[in-house]
Design a protein around this motif. Structure first.
Motif, PDB file in Angstrom:
ATOM      1  N   SER A  75       0.813  -1.226   0.000  1.00 47.96           N
ATOM      2  CA  SER A  75       0.000   0.000   0.000  1.00 47.96           C
ATOM      3  C   SER A  75       0.843   1.270   0.000  1.00 47.96           C
ATOM      4  CB  SER A  75      -0.934   0.003   1.214  1.00 47.96           C
ATOM      5  OG  SER A  75      -1.798  -1.102   1.195  1.00 47.96           O
ATOM      6  N   THR A  76       2.026   1.230   0.657  1.00 51.48           N
ATOM      7  CA  THR A  76       2.870   2.430   0.675  1.00 51.48           C
ATOM      8  C   THR A  76       3.377   2.755  -0.723  1.00 51.48           C
ATOM      9  OG1 THR A  76       4.815   1.073   1.257  1.00 51.48           O
ATOM     10  CG2 THR A  76       3.641   2.143   3.054  1.00 51.48           C
ATOM     11  N   ALA A  77       3.718   1.718  -1.491  1.00 56.09           N
ATOM     12  CA  ALA A  77       4.161   1.949  -2.871  1.00 56.09           C
ATOM     13  C   ALA A  77       3.000   2.476  -3.720  1.00 56.09           C
ATOM     14  CB  ALA A  77       4.719   0.658  -3.467  1.00 56.09           C
ATOM     15  N   VAL A  78       1.794   1.938  -3.482  1.00 55.31           N
ATOM     16  CA  VAL A  78       0.613   2.435  -4.193  1.00 55.31           C
ATOM     17  C   VAL A  78       0.347   3.890  -3.812  1.00 55.31           C
ATOM     18  CG1 VAL A  78      -1.892   2.187  -4.477  1.00 55.31           C
ATOM     19  CG2 VAL A  78      -0.421   0.142  -4.386  1.00 55.31           C
ATOM     20  N   LEU A  79       0.494   4.207  -2.514  1.00 58.90           N
ATOM     21  CA  LEU A  79       0.289   5.580  -2.041  1.00 58.90           C
ATOM     22  C   LEU A  79       1.271   6.533  -2.705  1.00 58.90           C
ATOM     23  CD1 LEU A  79      -1.062   7.605  -0.096  1.00 58.90           C
ATOM     24  CD2 LEU A  79       0.636   6.923   1.636  1.00 58.90           C
ATOM     25  N   LEU A  80       2.524   6.123  -2.822  1.00 54.31           N
ATOM     26  CA  LEU A  80       3.521   6.956  -3.500  1.00 54.31           C
ATOM     27  C   LEU A  80       3.093   7.232  -4.931  1.00 54.31           C
ATOM     28  CD1 LEU A  80       6.321   8.311  -3.739  1.00 54.31           C
ATOM     29  CD2 LEU A  80       7.266   6.042  -4.274  1.00 54.31           C
ATOM     30  N   PHE A  81       2.648   6.207  -5.621  1.00 58.27           N
ATOM     31  CA  PHE A  81       2.192   6.364  -7.010  1.00 58.27           C
ATOM     32  C   PHE A  81       1.023   7.337  -7.097  1.00 58.27           C
ATOM     33  CE2 PHE A  81      -0.264   5.118 -10.756  1.00 58.27           C
ATOM     34  CZ  PHE A  81       0.719   5.034 -11.735  1.00 58.27           C
ATOM     35  N   ILE A  82       0.056   7.192  -6.185  1.00 64.08           N
ATOM     36  CA  ILE A  82      -1.138   8.051  -6.202  1.00 64.08           C
ATOM     37  C   ILE A  82      -0.782   9.502  -5.898  1.00 64.08           C
ATOM     38  CG2 ILE A  82      -3.323   8.536  -5.002  1.00 64.08           C
ATOM     39  CD1 ILE A  82      -3.656   5.495  -4.662  1.00 64.08           C
ATOM     40  N   CYS A  83       0.098   9.715  -4.904  1.00 68.68           N
ATOM     41  CA  CYS A  83       0.502  11.075  -4.533  1.00 68.68           C
ATOM     42  C   CYS A  83       1.153  11.802  -5.710  1.00 68.68           C
ATOM     43  CB  CYS A  83       1.460  11.055  -3.349  1.00 68.68           C
ATOM     44  SG  CYS A  83       0.673  10.675  -1.770  1.00 68.68           S
ATOM     45  N   ILE A  84       1.941  11.075  -6.487  1.00 71.18           N
ATOM     46  CA  ILE A  84       2.590  11.673  -7.657  1.00 71.18           C
ATOM     47  C   ILE A  84       1.574  11.866  -8.774  1.00 71.18           C
ATOM     48  CG2 ILE A  84       4.369  11.343  -9.428  1.00 71.18           C
ATOM     49  CD1 ILE A  84       5.857   9.607  -7.311  1.00 71.18           C
ATOM     50  N   LEU A  85       0.697  10.870  -8.971  1.00 73.06           N
ATOM     51  CA  LEU A  85      -0.316  10.924 -10.029  1.00 73.06           C
ATOM     52  C   LEU A  85      -1.258  12.101  -9.841  1.00 73.06           C
ATOM     53  CD1 LEU A  85      -1.664   9.475 -12.493  1.00 73.06           C
ATOM     54  CD2 LEU A  85      -3.064   8.245 -10.816  1.00 73.06           C
ATOM     55  N   CYS A  86      -1.601  12.395  -8.587  1.00 71.55           N
ATOM     56  CA  CYS A  86      -2.569  13.456  -8.299  1.00 71.55           C
ATOM     57  C   CYS A  86      -1.961  14.853  -8.393  1.00 71.55           C
ATOM     58  CB  CYS A  86      -3.171  13.255  -6.906  1.00 71.55           C
ATOM     59  SG  CYS A  86      -4.220  11.791  -6.777  1.00 71.55           S
ATOM     60  N   ASN A  87      -0.657  14.944  -8.579  1.00 71.43           N
ATOM     61  CA  ASN A  87      -0.001  16.236  -8.731  1.00 71.43           C
ATOM     62  C   ASN A  87       0.176  16.540 -10.222  1.00 71.43           C
ATOM     63  OD1 ASN A  87       2.629  17.970  -9.022  1.00 71.43           O
ATOM     64  ND2 ASN A  87       1.971  18.296  -6.930  1.00 71.43           N
ATOM     65  N   LYS A  88      -0.309  17.687 -10.670  1.00 76.10           N
ATOM     66  CA  LYS A  88      -0.266  17.986 -12.104  1.00 76.10           C
ATOM     67  C   LYS A  88       1.152  18.072 -12.644  1.00 76.10           C
ATOM     68  CE  LYS A  88      -0.605  23.026 -11.449  1.00 76.10           C
ATOM     69  NZ  LYS A  88      -1.374  24.238 -11.788  1.00 76.10           N
ATOM     70  N   ASP A  89       2.105  18.417 -11.785  1.00 76.65           N
ATOM     71  CA  ASP A  89       3.497  18.495 -12.213  1.00 76.65           C
ATOM     72  C   ASP A  89       4.233  17.174 -12.052  1.00 76.65           C
ATOM     73  OD1 ASP A  89       3.317  21.248 -12.815  1.00 76.65           O
ATOM     74  OD2 ASP A  89       3.604  21.740 -10.686  1.00 76.65           O
ATOM     75  N   LYS A  90       3.506  16.137 -11.629  1.00 79.90           N
ATOM     76  CA  LYS A  90       4.085  14.813 -11.381  1.00 79.90           C
ATOM     77  C   LYS A  90       5.272  14.899 -10.425  1.00 79.90           C
ATOM     78  CE  LYS A  90       1.204  12.481 -13.823  1.00 79.90           C
ATOM     79  NZ  LYS A  90       0.228  13.570 -13.910  1.00 79.90           N
ATOM     80  N   LYS A  91       5.045  15.601  -9.306  1.00 79.15           N
ATOM     81  CA  LYS A  91       6.041  15.707  -8.254  1.00 79.15           C
ATOM     82  C   LYS A  91       5.458  15.167  -6.950  1.00 79.15           C
ATOM     83  CE  LYS A  91       8.578  19.781  -9.935  1.00 79.15           C
ATOM     84  NZ  LYS A  91       9.059  21.145  -9.586  1.00 79.15           N
ATOM     85  N   LEU A  92       6.342  14.804  -6.054  1.00 77.68           N
ATOM     86  CA  LEU A  92       5.904  14.472  -4.705  1.00 77.68           C
ATOM     87  C   LEU A  92       6.064  15.747  -3.887  1.00 77.68           C
ATOM     88  CD1 LEU A  92       4.945  12.386  -2.656  1.00 77.68           C
ATOM     89  CD2 LEU A  92       7.343  11.828  -2.197  1.00 77.68           C
TER      90      LEU A  92
END
Length: 317
Positions: A278-295
């Motif tokens: 889930s942590t890896a999925v969360l990382l992916f989602i956090c980046i996906l939800c950012n328009k600049d594809k940043k964390l």
């Protein structure tokens, strides 16, 4: 008094592991460079594996000593810490850019192999030697992918390679390799023994101490590297380095430990395995939800909140 001594030994073990890995990587990298091996090859092999040396040494030593829950706890716990704590802290300092290959290929790959490891371990209670072979085959394929990227001129987020200097002699490099390797082996022995004694003193399971104290100690190099990269304005390598470390932990560390001796994977790791995926999925989602594809900092706060929630669960369980 005995408890204080064990905590001191635990810290000493961590220092030996980290310093030993540094010296081993420096000596090996410079020796390889002297014999004309390209820096990209050194970075993808010696340096990359060297940063996973603390996890590998502790996990293998724990497996050989019959403290198998420390083996899996160290790897799963380190991977959770790497994403939730290290990337959470680093992204609070500065938004972390993420390369396309890291986002589209390597993060989904971490999710996949995290699931594979959980499936291997939970189906029959251990990771067998044959499954260790499978993990190593996947590891070799991943290394081939990194070499392919390097040949195409795509940045593979390899860490800085120590360069051969005029004052370096073959004897000095040999000494660094020998002392560094010795410290890694000795440090792992000290760490596992101290961690086991502390667990027994408090009545903790080896799973718990592997997921917490041991995982934190062996993840210190990644924490230092990521925070330093962020402060130096090289934040774009932080996510790639952490994702690469997690890949190495599963494929190289568990794969190597399983080749030496079958690694017990207790049912108690079910929740931790789900959290690891889930942590890896969360990382992916956090980046996906950012328009600049940043964390960004919001993602960092979410990760740190998840880290606190998970550790609250561990303490209460």
């Amino acid at each position: 008094m005995n408890l204080i001594i064990q905590f001191i030994l635990l810290v000493i073990g961590f220092v030996m592991l980290i310093k030993g890995a540094d010296w081993f990587v420096e000596g090996s990298s410079k020796l390889a460079g002297k014999f004309g091996i390209p820096q990209i090859v050194i970075g993808l092999t010696i340096v990359a594996m060297g940063t996973s040396a603390p996890e590998a040494a502790v996990s293998i030593t724990a497996a050989l000593k019959g403290s198998a829950e420390i083996t899996i706890g160290n790897v799963v716990g380190s991977n959770i810490l790497n994403i939730l704590l290290i990337l959470g802290i680093t992204s609070l300092l500065i938004p972390l850019a993420v390369k396309k290959n890291t986002f589209h290929i390597e993060i989904p790959f971490v999710i996949l192999i995290s699931f594979i490891l959980a499936f291997m371990g939970l189906k029959d209670g251990y990771v067998s030697r044959m499954e260790g072979v499978i993990l190593w085959i996947i590891f070799i394929i991943f290394m081939g992918y990194l070499f392919y990227l390097s040949q195409k001129g795509i940045d593979t987020d390899t860490e800085e390679v120590p360069e051969f200097e005029a004052g370096d002699t073959l004897f000095k490099m040999f000494i660094l390799i020998v002392i560094g390797g010795g410290l890694i082996v000795w440090g792992s022995d000290v760490t596992v023994d101290a961690a086991s004694e502390i667990a027994r003193y408090f009545g903790w399971s080896e799973r718990l101490i592997g997921l917490t104290i041991v995982a934190f100690g062996t993840s210190l190099p990644e924490l230092i590297t990521s925070v330093t990269a962020g402060l130096k304005g090289k934040a774009d390598i932080a996510v790639g380095n952490i994702v690469g470390s997690n890949i190495f932990n599963i494929l190289f560390v568990v794969g190597t430990a399983a080749l030496i001796t079958p690694v017990v994977y207790a049912q108690g790791f079910l929740v931790d395995s789900i959290v690891g995926i889930s942590t890896a999925v969360l990382l992916f989602i956090c980046i996906l939800c950012n328009k600049d594809k940043k964390l960004n900092r919001v993602g960092g706060i979410v990760m740190l909140a998840a880290f606190v929630a998970y550790y609250a669960y561990l303490i209460q369980s």
